[in-house]
Design an enzyme around this catalytic site. Structure first.
Site, PDB file in Angstrom:
ATOM      1  N   CYS A 184      -0.910   8.273   0.651  1.00 20.92           N
ATOM      2  CA  CYS A 184      -2.339   8.570   0.818  1.00 20.92           C
ATOM      3  C   CYS A 184      -2.575   9.778   1.727  1.00 20.92           C
ATOM      4  O   CYS A 184      -3.483  10.567   1.486  1.00 20.92           O
ATOM      5  CB  CYS A 184      -3.060   7.348   1.358  1.00 20.92           C
ATOM      6  SG  CYS A 184      -2.316   6.722   2.877  1.00 20.92           S
TER       7      CYS A 184
ATOM      8  N   LYS B 115      -3.630  -9.875  -2.603  1.00 24.49           N
ATOM      9  CA  LYS B 115      -3.559  -9.525  -4.028  1.00 24.49           C
ATOM     10  C   LYS B 115      -2.858  -8.179  -4.175  1.00 24.49           C
ATOM     11  O   LYS B 115      -3.429  -7.131  -3.912  1.00 24.49           O
ATOM     12  CB  LYS B 115      -4.946  -9.440  -4.674  1.00 24.49           C
ATOM     13  CG  LYS B 115      -4.809  -9.399  -6.199  1.00 24.49           C
ATOM     14  CD  LYS B 115      -5.905  -8.666  -6.917  1.00 24.49           C
ATOM     15  CE  LYS B 115      -5.693  -7.199  -7.128  1.00 24.49           C
ATOM     16  NZ  LYS B 115      -4.581  -6.794  -8.003  1.00 24.49           N
TER      17      LYS B 115
ATOM     18  N   GLU C 217      -7.913  13.929  -5.603  1.00 24.71           N
ATOM     19  CA  GLU C 217      -6.592  13.398  -5.241  1.00 24.71           C
ATOM     20  C   GLU C 217      -5.739  13.247  -6.505  1.00 24.71           C
ATOM     21  O   GLU C 217      -6.158  12.608  -7.464  1.00 24.71           O
ATOM     22  CB  GLU C 217      -6.758  12.020  -4.578  1.00 24.71           C
ATOM     23  CG  GLU C 217      -5.442  11.456  -4.092  1.00 24.71           C
ATOM     24  CD  GLU C 217      -5.565  10.040  -3.536  1.00 24.71           C
ATOM     25  OE1 GLU C 217      -6.220   9.204  -4.179  1.00 24.71           O
ATOM     26  OE2 GLU C 217      -4.974   9.780  -2.476  1.00 24.71           O
TER      27      GLU C 217
HETATM   28  P1  NAD Z   1      -6.450   1.305  -6.971  1.00 25.13           P
HETATM   29  O1  NAD Z   1      -7.733   1.544  -6.282  1.00 25.13           O
HETATM   30  O2  NAD Z   1      -6.367   1.575  -8.421  1.00 25.13           O
HETATM   31  O3  NAD Z   1      -5.991  -0.223  -6.775  1.00 25.13           O
HETATM   32  C1  NAD Z   1      -5.849  -0.792  -5.483  1.00 25.13           C
HETATM   33  C2  NAD Z   1      -6.003  -2.296  -5.604  1.00 25.13           C
HETATM   34  O4  NAD Z   1      -7.364  -2.579  -5.915  1.00 25.13           O
HETATM   35  C3  NAD Z   1      -5.167  -2.932  -6.700  1.00 25.13           C
HETATM   36  O5  NAD Z   1      -4.608  -4.149  -6.235  1.00 25.13           O
HETATM   37  C4  NAD Z   1      -6.182  -3.171  -7.794  1.00 25.13           C
HETATM   38  O6  NAD Z   1      -5.820  -4.221  -8.671  1.00 25.13           O
HETATM   39  C5  NAD Z   1      -7.415  -3.513  -6.998  1.00 25.13           C
HETATM   40  N1  NAD Z   1      -8.688  -3.318  -7.695  1.00 25.13           N
HETATM   41  C6  NAD Z   1      -8.975  -2.448  -8.686  1.00 25.13           C
HETATM   42  N2  NAD Z   1     -10.259  -2.586  -9.071  1.00 25.13           N
HETATM   43  C7  NAD Z   1     -10.805  -3.555  -8.298  1.00 25.13           C
HETATM   44  C8  NAD Z   1     -12.114  -4.135  -8.218  1.00 25.13           C
HETATM   45  N3  NAD Z   1     -13.103  -3.751  -9.001  1.00 25.13           N
HETATM   46  N4  NAD Z   1     -12.318  -5.087  -7.293  1.00 25.13           N
HETATM   47  C9  NAD Z   1     -11.328  -5.482  -6.463  1.00 25.13           C
HETATM   48  N5  NAD Z   1     -10.067  -4.984  -6.513  1.00 25.13           N
HETATM   49  C10 NAD Z   1      -9.818  -4.023  -7.421  1.00 25.13           C
HETATM   50  O7  NAD Z   1      -5.367   2.129  -6.147  1.00 25.13           O
HETATM   51  P2  NAD Z   1      -3.842   2.334  -6.523  1.00 25.13           P
HETATM   52  O8  NAD Z   1      -3.766   3.245  -7.699  1.00 25.13           O
HETATM   53  O9  NAD Z   1      -3.167   1.014  -6.567  1.00 25.13           O
HETATM   54  O10 NAD Z   1      -3.305   3.084  -5.214  1.00 25.13           O
HETATM   55  C11 NAD Z   1      -3.408   4.447  -5.014  1.00 25.13           C
HETATM   56  C12 NAD Z   1      -4.602   4.779  -4.164  1.00 25.13           C
HETATM   57  O11 NAD Z   1      -4.529   4.089  -2.929  1.00 25.13           O
HETATM   58  C13 NAD Z   1      -4.669   6.248  -3.798  1.00 25.13           C
HETATM   59  O12 NAD Z   1      -5.980   6.702  -3.917  1.00 25.13           O
HETATM   60  C14 NAD Z   1      -4.222   6.283  -2.353  1.00 25.13           C
HETATM   61  O13 NAD Z   1      -4.672   7.380  -1.616  1.00 25.13           O
HETATM   62  C15 NAD Z   1      -4.782   4.993  -1.860  1.00 25.13           C
HETATM   63  N6  NAD Z   1      -4.088   4.576  -0.644  1.00 25.13           N
HETATM   64  C16 NAD Z   1      -4.760   4.685   0.549  1.00 25.13           C
HETATM   65  C17 NAD Z   1      -4.125   4.353   1.732  1.00 25.13           C
HETATM   66  C18 NAD Z   1      -4.828   4.489   3.062  1.00 25.13           C
HETATM   67  O14 NAD Z   1      -4.299   3.999   4.059  1.00 25.13           O
HETATM   68  N7  NAD Z   1      -5.971   5.132   3.136  1.00 25.13           N
HETATM   69  C19 NAD Z   1      -2.804   3.904   1.700  1.00 25.13           C
HETATM   70  C20 NAD Z   1      -2.162   3.807   0.476  1.00 25.13           C
HETATM   71  C21 NAD Z   1      -2.819   4.140  -0.699  1.00 25.13           C
END
Ligand code: NAD
Length: 498
Positions: A295, A186, A397
């Site tokens: 990230c 997804k 962040e």
């Molecule tokens: P996000 O948490 O808003 O969304 C990530 C995914 O989760 C999306 O596909 C979203 O639709 C889904 N999602 C949202 N709510 C959900 C729920 N209740 N249940 C299941 N799925 C749900 O993150 P973002 O804004 O897309 O990405 C940025 C974030 O990702 C930053 O915090 C970044 O640090 C993190 N990130 C972490 C890594 C790592 O390796 N640690 C790598 C890349 C990004």
């Protein structure tokens, strides 16, 4: 100059479920927006409840009864290599779609993210054939054989963020498949295009139906259904910490495996004995790559007192070398792109406001770009100095090109500042003192640390994990596997010790 739009379909991109390209029952679509100008340039279908159910059923069937489970590791490995070859043939197309959708620099997408994506399939194709277990010498006078083997988790839901969906998606999907699982991917609603385009390669290469399913839609509906389903064995999220917390809660009833790769606020400690110019360049790279939407970005630079002022002057000078614009205008020297969306741009601007109101010193940047680029989500690299640990911009962040600089006197003070947040994703230390370098790296509470450099040099070979609120779960292919320990009685005449 390349015309990226030649690769964009006129018709909405379909979901990929059970080996078929699907138009959702609702017929709903989402616009795909170019962050450079906030104009829609494509559409993707939006999945809903029916499609989630269909995808879960397909992945379940493919895992439990399909040919996938009966294939040998070698056969699976060969499919992964076939995928690698096809992806390599279409790398220009995929780099274009990814760069358009995410506002990335085309050159770094084509020359870095695509090779990394292709390499992940090659690496995990090899791994699929090296999933060794071990024999453990248990105490039993030679009567017992004990061995540990690794098994797939089953149906894995891989939920992706928007900041590097193709590269991250490829790294995760290749590991999930190499481990023998089936997958439901997804992507984020802000960046689904490249993953949907990737579906045609899975189809062409001949993965059996249901092994790979790609479904779009909101996190609150599609993501949540995947997390709550009893028929999904594992959920792997790369996303924000708040989403990770929700997933921990909502997966509780079905007690499934979860792996969370979450947010970060990584420290970068600079000692006074460094080559200042070199350390400044790495520090700049550490917080500006992908416009700060990484990230593991080094967003808290912790600088020793005696070089503090000089460091800020030099970093500020380097910031002036960026030319913001459309990432496809590389021939005009553009080397810094926009943020993913208007909404995210506003979040970053709010943090900047907060920094100013809480007393941090704004050295440069801090504004949305006006003029020619005002329709896009452009914020130039922003430096805050004199940031203290109680400030919001130090703790939270921001996920944009905003760096906080703080001052330290002693090594202990630097380590305390470095560890003074809830995150533990990455960290760096710059020093010419080899003992101090290792000593400080060891004390940084994070799953990935760099000494005299920034960013990973082997994302698949040596994946990091998140400590503290930056994540849960082990790194690499074993993240998607269960271990099994088996005991064998070797002596026919042994009775239970009743
Ligand atoms: P996000 O948490 O808003 O969304 C990530 C995914 O989760 C999306 O596909 C979203 O639709 C889904 N999602 C949202 N709510 C959900 C729920 N209740 N249940 C299941 N799925 C749900 O993150 P973002 O804004 O897309 O990405 C940025 C974030 O990702 C930053 O915090 C970044 O640090 C993190 N990130 C972490 C890594 C790592 O390796 N640690 C790598 C890349 C990004």
């Amino acid at each position: 100059m390349i015309d990226p739009y030649k690769y964009v379909n006129n018709k909405p991109y379909k979901l990929y479920i059970n080996g078929e390209f699907i138009t959702p029952k609702s017929g709903k679509t989402m616009d795909v927006i170019n962050p450079v100008n906030n104009k829609s340039f494509a559409r993707v279908y939006k999945g809903g409840e029916k499609e989630v159910k269909k995808a879960i059923k397909a992945a379940r069937k493919a895992y439990d009864n399909g040919p996938w489970g009966k294939m040998t590791n070698l056969q699976r490995s060969k499919l992964l290599l076939k995928f690698r070859d096809k992806l390599s043939e279409r790398r220009e197309e995929l780099a274009c779609l990814e760069a358009l959708d995410c506002g990335k620099l085309y050159t770094s997408t084509f020359y870095y993210e695509l090779p990394q994506s292709i390499d992940a399939f090659e690496y995990y194709a090899g791994k699929a054939r090296c999933l060794e277990g071990k024999v453990v010498p248990v105490d039993g006078g030679g009567n017992y054989l004990n061995y540990v083997t690794w098994n797939p988790c089953g149906v894995v839901a891989e939920i992706l963020p928007w900041n590097g969906p193709l590269m991250m998606g490829c790294q995760k999907i290749s590991a999930i498949l190499a481990a023998g699982n089936t997958v439901i991917v997804k992507p984020s609603s802000w960046a689904s295009l490249s993953l949907l385009a990737l579906a045609s390669i899975f189809d062409e290469v001949g993965f059996p139906p249901g092994v790979v399913n790609i479904i779009t839609g909101s996190g609150s509906l599609v993501g949540d259904m995947l997390v709550k389903s009893k028929n999904v064995d594992m959920v792997s999220l790369t996303g924000g910490t708040e989403t990770g917390k929700k997933i921990i809660e909502s997966s509780a009833k079905s007690v499934k495996n979860i792996a969370l790769e979450l947010g970060g606020k990584s420290p970068n400690i600079i000692f006074e004995d460094v080559n200042l110019e070199n350390a400044c360049k790495w520090a700049l790279f550490g917080f500006t790559l992908n416009s700060g939407q990484v990230c593991v970005s080094g967003t808290r630079i912790i600088v020793q007192e005696s070089i503090y002022d000089d460091f800020i002057i030099q970093l500020n000078k380097l910031c002036k070398n960026f030319k913001l614009g459309d990432g496809f205008d590389y021939e005009k020297g553009v080397n810094f792109g926009p943020l993913i969306s208007k909404e995210h741009c506003n979040t970053v601007l709010n943090y900047i406001e907060k920094g100013i109101s809480e007393g941090a010193r704004l050295v440069t940047g801090g504004k949305k770009l006006e003029g020619e680029l005002s329709n896009g989500n452009f914020i130039s690299p922003t430096i805050f100095a004199d940031v203290t640990s109680h400030m919001t911009i130090f703790q939270e962040e921001i996920f944009g090109p905003v760096v906080c600089i703080s001052k330290f006197k002693t090594e202990e003070e630097a380590i305390k500042l470095a560890n003074g947040v809830n995150y533990g994703l990455a960290g760096a230390v710059f020093t010419n003192n080899i003992k101090r370098g290792h000593r400080v790296a060891e004390k940084i509470k994070a799953g990935q640390v760099y000494i005299n450099t920034y960013f990973s040099k082997g994302m698949v070979e040596s994946a990091g994990t998140g400590w503290k609120q930056s994540g849960l779960g082990v790194a690499g292919i074993h993240k998607y596997m269960h271990s099994k320990t088996t005991f064998v009685e070797l002596d026919d005449n042994v009775n239970p010790p009743l």
